[in-house]
Design a protein around this motif. Structure first.
Motif, PDB file in Angstrom:
ATOM      1  N   ARG A 118       0.863  -1.204  -0.075  1.00 39.46           N
ATOM      2  CA  ARG A 118       0.121  -0.135   0.069  1.00 39.46           C
ATOM      3  C   ARG A 118       1.043   1.359   0.024  1.00 39.46           C
ATOM      4  NH1 ARG A 118      -2.978   0.912   5.245  1.00 39.46           N
ATOM      5  NH2 ARG A 118      -1.134   1.927   5.421  1.00 39.46           N
ATOM      6  N   GLU A 119       1.921   1.288   0.898  1.00 39.98           N
ATOM      7  CA  GLU A 119       2.722   2.388   0.959  1.00 39.98           C
ATOM      8  C   GLU A 119       3.567   2.695  -0.441  1.00 39.98           C
ATOM      9  OE1 GLU A 119       2.489   4.796   3.428  1.00 39.98           O
ATOM     10  OE2 GLU A 119       1.125   3.506   3.981  1.00 39.98           O
ATOM     11  N   PHE A 179       3.635   5.930  -2.845  1.00 40.27           N
ATOM     12  CA  PHE A 179       4.740   6.431  -3.417  1.00 40.27           C
ATOM     13  C   PHE A 179       4.785   6.660  -4.746  1.00 40.27           C
ATOM     14  CE2 PHE A 179       9.209   6.253  -4.548  1.00 40.27           C
ATOM     15  CZ  PHE A 179       9.843   7.386  -3.622  1.00 40.27           C
ATOM     16  N   PHE A 180       4.472   5.762  -5.496  1.00 37.13           N
ATOM     17  CA  PHE A 180       4.535   5.654  -7.089  1.00 37.13           C
ATOM     18  C   PHE A 180       3.545   6.365  -7.647  1.00 37.13           C
ATOM     19  CE2 PHE A 180       7.373   1.850  -6.391  1.00 37.13           C
ATOM     20  CZ  PHE A 180       8.596   2.550  -6.849  1.00 37.13           C
ATOM     21  N   MET A 236       8.068  11.628  -5.072  1.00 37.41           N
ATOM     22  CA  MET A 236       9.201  10.757  -5.813  1.00 37.41           C
ATOM     23  C   MET A 236      10.236  11.930  -5.983  1.00 37.41           C
ATOM     24  SD  MET A 236       7.795   8.250  -8.312  1.00 37.41           S
ATOM     25  CE  MET A 236       6.732   9.103  -9.269  1.00 37.41           C
ATOM     26  N   LEU A 237       9.943  13.238  -6.255  1.00 32.88           N
ATOM     27  CA  LEU A 237      10.897  14.245  -6.418  1.00 32.88           C
ATOM     28  C   LEU A 237      11.401  14.423  -5.244  1.00 32.88           C
ATOM     29  CD1 LEU A 237      12.160  16.248  -8.522  1.00 32.88           C
ATOM     30  CD2 LEU A 237       9.841  17.598  -8.092  1.00 32.88           C
ATOM     31  N   PRO A 297       0.507   2.331 -10.856  1.00 34.03           N
ATOM     32  CA  PRO A 297       1.933   1.841 -10.379  1.00 34.03           C
ATOM     33  C   PRO A 297       2.976   1.861 -11.641  1.00 34.03           C
ATOM     34  CG  PRO A 297       0.314   0.298  -9.751  1.00 34.03           C
ATOM     35  CD  PRO A 297      -0.503   1.571 -10.595  1.00 34.03           C
ATOM     36  N   SER A 298       4.245   2.028 -11.326  1.00 33.83           N
ATOM     37  CA  SER A 298       5.391   2.082 -12.380  1.00 33.83           C
ATOM     38  C   SER A 298       5.335   0.481 -12.658  1.00 33.83           C
ATOM     39  CB  SER A 298       6.406   2.558 -11.906  1.00 33.83           C
ATOM     40  OG  SER A 298       7.678   2.181 -12.779  1.00 33.83           O
ATOM     41  N   PRO A 299       5.826   0.061 -14.420  1.00 39.70           N
ATOM     42  CA  PRO A 299       5.853  -1.171 -14.512  1.00 39.70           C
ATOM     43  C   PRO A 299       7.192  -1.602 -14.173  1.00 39.70           C
ATOM     44  CG  PRO A 299       5.949   0.479 -16.539  1.00 39.70           C
ATOM     45  CD  PRO A 299       5.686   1.242 -15.441  1.00 39.70           C
ATOM     46  N   ASN A 300       8.073  -0.914 -13.587  1.00 36.84           N
ATOM     47  CA  ASN A 300       9.249  -1.226 -12.593  1.00 36.84           C
ATOM     48  C   ASN A 300       9.186  -1.733 -11.452  1.00 36.84           C
ATOM     49  OD1 ASN A 300      10.779  -0.895 -15.065  1.00 36.84           O
ATOM     50  ND2 ASN A 300      11.563   1.128 -14.444  1.00 36.84           N
TER      51      ASN A 300
END
Length: 124
Positions: free
Chosen positions: A10-11, A15-16, A22-23, A116-119
């Protein structure tokens, strides 16, 4: 253990999904370096900062411009741009650069899309 992993997931999603967070997580360590450097004995000048930009998107370009403006104005650090993370890590280890900032592929775009990022490898 499952509950803890659910909280971590969840966190990480929060974040993403937040480009501002992120910055901030990339910029605040640099600010801390400047503040503590001044507190413990002097001005930091021309510290070489290795920046790995695998994203190349508009947000990454904005961060690059911000780093270039620091170089042009207060000269606290000099950004050295890399496209290969291994070369940046090697230069940090060999002393050619002092720190490394890594901007992975699609991380900023995912934050702007609120996905969410794919990474990101979440449990589930």
């Amino acid at each position: 253990m499952n509950r803890m992993m659910a909280i971590v997931e969840r966190e990480m999603r929060k974040f993403f999904r937040s480009p501002a967070l992120m910055l901030a997580s990339m910029i605040f360590p640099l600010v801390q370096l400047v503040i503590l450097g001044n507190a413990f004995g002097g001005k930091i000048r021309d510290a070489r900062l290795a920046i790995v930009d695998q994203d190349g998107g508009t947000q990454a370009l904005k961060i690059r411009e911000a780093f270039d403006s620091v170089r042009a104005n207060i000269r606290t650090f000099v950004p050295v741009y890399y496209s290969d993370e291994k070369k940046a890590v090697e230069d940090v280890r060999n002393g050619k650069a002092r720190r490394r900032s890594h901007h992975p592929t699609a991380i900023f775009a995912a934050g702007l899309r609120r996905e969410p990022s794919p990474n990101w490898r979440g449990g589930g």
